[in-house]
Design a protein around this motif. Structure first.
Motif, PDB file in Angstrom:
ATOM      1  N   GLY A  43      48.243  35.324  41.682  1.00 26.19           N
ATOM      2  CA  GLY A  43      47.784  35.811  40.397  1.00 26.19           C
ATOM      3  C   GLY A  43      47.443  34.754  39.371  1.00 26.19           C
ATOM      4  N   GLU A  44      47.755  33.494  39.663  1.00 28.99           N
ATOM      5  CA  GLU A  44      47.450  32.424  38.718  1.00 28.99           C
ATOM      6  C   GLU A  44      46.217  31.671  39.210  1.00 28.99           C
ATOM      7  N   VAL A  45      45.206  31.535  38.340  1.00 33.60           N
ATOM      8  CA  VAL A  45      43.953  30.880  38.723  1.00 33.60           C
ATOM      9  C   VAL A  45      43.616  29.829  37.673  1.00 33.60           C
ATOM     10  N   GLU A  46      44.065  28.618  37.902  1.00 30.38           N
ATOM     11  CA  GLU A  46      43.794  27.552  36.945  1.00 30.38           C
ATOM     12  C   GLU A  46      43.411  26.258  37.656  1.00 30.38           C
ATOM     13  N   ALA A  47      42.907  26.364  38.889  1.00 26.37           N
ATOM     14  CA  ALA A  47      42.587  25.166  39.657  1.00 26.37           C
ATOM     15  C   ALA A  47      41.381  25.432  40.554  1.00 26.37           C
ATOM     16  N   THR A  48      40.782  24.364  41.080  1.00 23.56           N
ATOM     17  CA  THR A  48      39.626  24.481  41.956  1.00 23.56           C
ATOM     18  C   THR A  48      39.921  23.811  43.294  1.00 23.56           C
ATOM     19  N   LEU A  49      39.136  24.216  44.300  1.00 22.34           N
ATOM     20  CA  LEU A  49      39.262  23.637  45.632  1.00 22.34           C
ATOM     21  C   LEU A  49      38.922  22.155  45.607  1.00 22.34           C
ATOM     22  N   PRO A  50      39.457  21.389  46.608  1.00 23.58           N
ATOM     23  CA  PRO A  50      40.175  21.825  47.811  1.00 23.58           C
ATOM     24  C   PRO A  50      41.651  22.095  47.548  1.00 23.58           C
ATOM     25  N   SER A  54      42.270  46.267  35.307  1.00 24.23           N
ATOM     26  CA  SER A  54      41.757  44.930  35.023  1.00 24.23           C
ATOM     27  C   SER A  54      41.235  44.266  36.285  1.00 24.23           C
ATOM     28  N   TYR A  55      41.879  44.543  37.442  1.00 25.96           N
ATOM     29  CA  TYR A  55      41.406  43.988  38.715  1.00 25.96           C
ATOM     30  C   TYR A  55      40.065  44.610  39.118  1.00 25.96           C
ATOM     31  N   TYR A  56      39.922  45.922  38.933  1.00 26.90           N
ATOM     32  CA  TYR A  56      38.669  46.582  39.280  1.00 26.90           C
ATOM     33  C   TYR A  56      37.517  46.034  38.445  1.00 26.90           C
ATOM     34  N   ALA A  57      37.727  45.939  37.138  1.00 29.28           N
ATOM     35  CA  ALA A  57      36.674  45.444  36.244  1.00 29.28           C
ATOM     36  C   ALA A  57      36.354  43.983  36.543  1.00 29.28           C
ATOM     37  N   GLY A  58      37.397  43.183  36.775  1.00 29.58           N
ATOM     38  CA  GLY A  58      37.179  41.775  37.096  1.00 29.58           C
ATOM     39  C   GLY A  58      36.471  41.602  38.419  1.00 29.58           C
ATOM     40  N   GLY A  59      36.816  42.466  39.398  1.00 27.32           N
ATOM     41  CA  GLY A  59      36.164  42.402  40.698  1.00 27.32           C
ATOM     42  C   GLY A  59      34.697  42.723  40.630  1.00 27.32           C
ATOM     43  N   GLY A  66      37.707  32.283  46.309  1.00 24.55           N
ATOM     44  CA  GLY A  66      36.415  32.951  46.421  1.00 24.55           C
ATOM     45  C   GLY A  66      36.208  33.968  45.327  1.00 24.55           C
ATOM     46  N   VAL A  67      35.517  35.040  45.680  1.00 24.53           N
ATOM     47  CA  VAL A  67      35.194  36.057  44.691  1.00 24.53           C
ATOM     48  C   VAL A  67      36.450  36.721  44.148  1.00 24.53           C
ATOM     49  N   ASP A  68      37.515  36.792  44.943  1.00 31.40           N
ATOM     50  CA  ASP A  68      38.763  37.371  44.459  1.00 31.40           C
ATOM     51  C   ASP A  68      39.434  36.494  43.412  1.00 31.40           C
ATOM     52  N   ALA A  69      39.338  35.168  43.573  1.00 36.29           N
ATOM     53  CA  ALA A  69      39.888  34.265  42.569  1.00 36.29           C
ATOM     54  C   ALA A  69      39.127  34.391  41.252  1.00 36.29           C
ATOM     55  N   LEU A  70      37.793  34.546  41.355  1.00 35.83           N
ATOM     56  CA  LEU A  70      37.003  34.785  40.148  1.00 35.83           C
ATOM     57  C   LEU A  70      37.411  36.102  39.497  1.00 35.83           C
ATOM     58  N   ALA A  71      37.586  37.139  40.306  1.00 37.29           N
ATOM     59  CA  ALA A  71      37.999  38.444  39.784  1.00 37.29           C
ATOM     60  C   ALA A  71      39.363  38.340  39.109  1.00 37.29           C
TER      61      ALA A  71
END
Length: 208
Positions: A187-194, A76-81, A56-61
């Motif tokens: 902390g790793e975001v390189e994939a999409t649902l499901p 970096s988390y605050y700015a990304g969020g 969700g929005v946290d993965a985007l952040a």
């Protein structure tokens, strides 16, 4: 040994960060059976994860934070969020927990083995790494103002008392969405649902 940016799993299990204390732990620590999440998706084939999986929005952040060249750590988390929330539009989730389907509209779905994520935020205050269960936290769709209030309460874990926050528990959780949406894993975001997350009870011997 903690070597990440947020070190949330180390925080959850009480691992020290100082080299001398870590050396003492390696020499004299007792192994304890610790649960692990097994993640399965089109990209990840039975990948082990210690802390949490979130979509969700946290993965985007998290994605924005990982790509930040100017900021590090919590900044970096605050700015990304902030960037993620301001561009967010409602997502329709299908969350299946141990075979029971839940249809929800929301900001995020988090499947947690340990209680912390996002550099010290207590997303799942009751999560335990040795109970053989995964805690599921769903933040329902509401105003951006409410979401920022929830984010502020993550430091203490008080957000779970809000009516816009739902908590579930189970051994296997599948998250699907009505649009392409990224998910993160420690902390790793390189994939999409499901994505499917299942608990592996006591799969890791952790010195503590």
């Amino acid at each position: 040994m903690p070597a990440g940016r947020g070190n949330d799993f180390a925080r959850a299990v009480g691992l020290p960060g100082e080299p001398a204390r870590l050396a003492e732990l390696l020499l004299h620590g007792e192994p304890k059976a610790t649960d692990v999440i097994e993640v399965e998706s089109a990209v990840h084939d039975r990948m082990p994860v210690l802390g949490s999986v979130y979509a969700g929005v946290d993965a985007l952040a998290n994605r924005h934070a990982n790509h930040s060249r100017l900021l590090r750590g919590a900044a970096s988390y605050y700015a990304g969020g902030l960037r993620a929330v301001m561009s967010w539009r409602p997502a329709g989730y299908r969350v299946t927990v141990d075979g029971t389907v839940h249809h929800r509209g929301g900001f995020t779905v988090v499947v947690a083995n340990s209680g912390y994520y996002g550099s010290g935020r207590r997303i799942a205050p009751t999560a335990a790494v040795n109970d053989g269960l995964l805690d599921v936290v769903i933040i329902h769709q509401a105003s951006r103002l409410m979401f920022f209030a929830v984010m502020n309460e993550l430091r203490s874990g008080r957000h779970v008392h809000r009516r816009q926050v739902e908590t579930l528990r189970g051994r296997e959780v599948r998250i699907e969405c009505d649009r392409d949406l990224p998910y993160g894993a420690d902390g790793e975001v390189e994939a999409t649902l499901p994505v499917t997350a299942r608990v592996l009870p006591g799969a890791l011997n952790l010195l503590s």
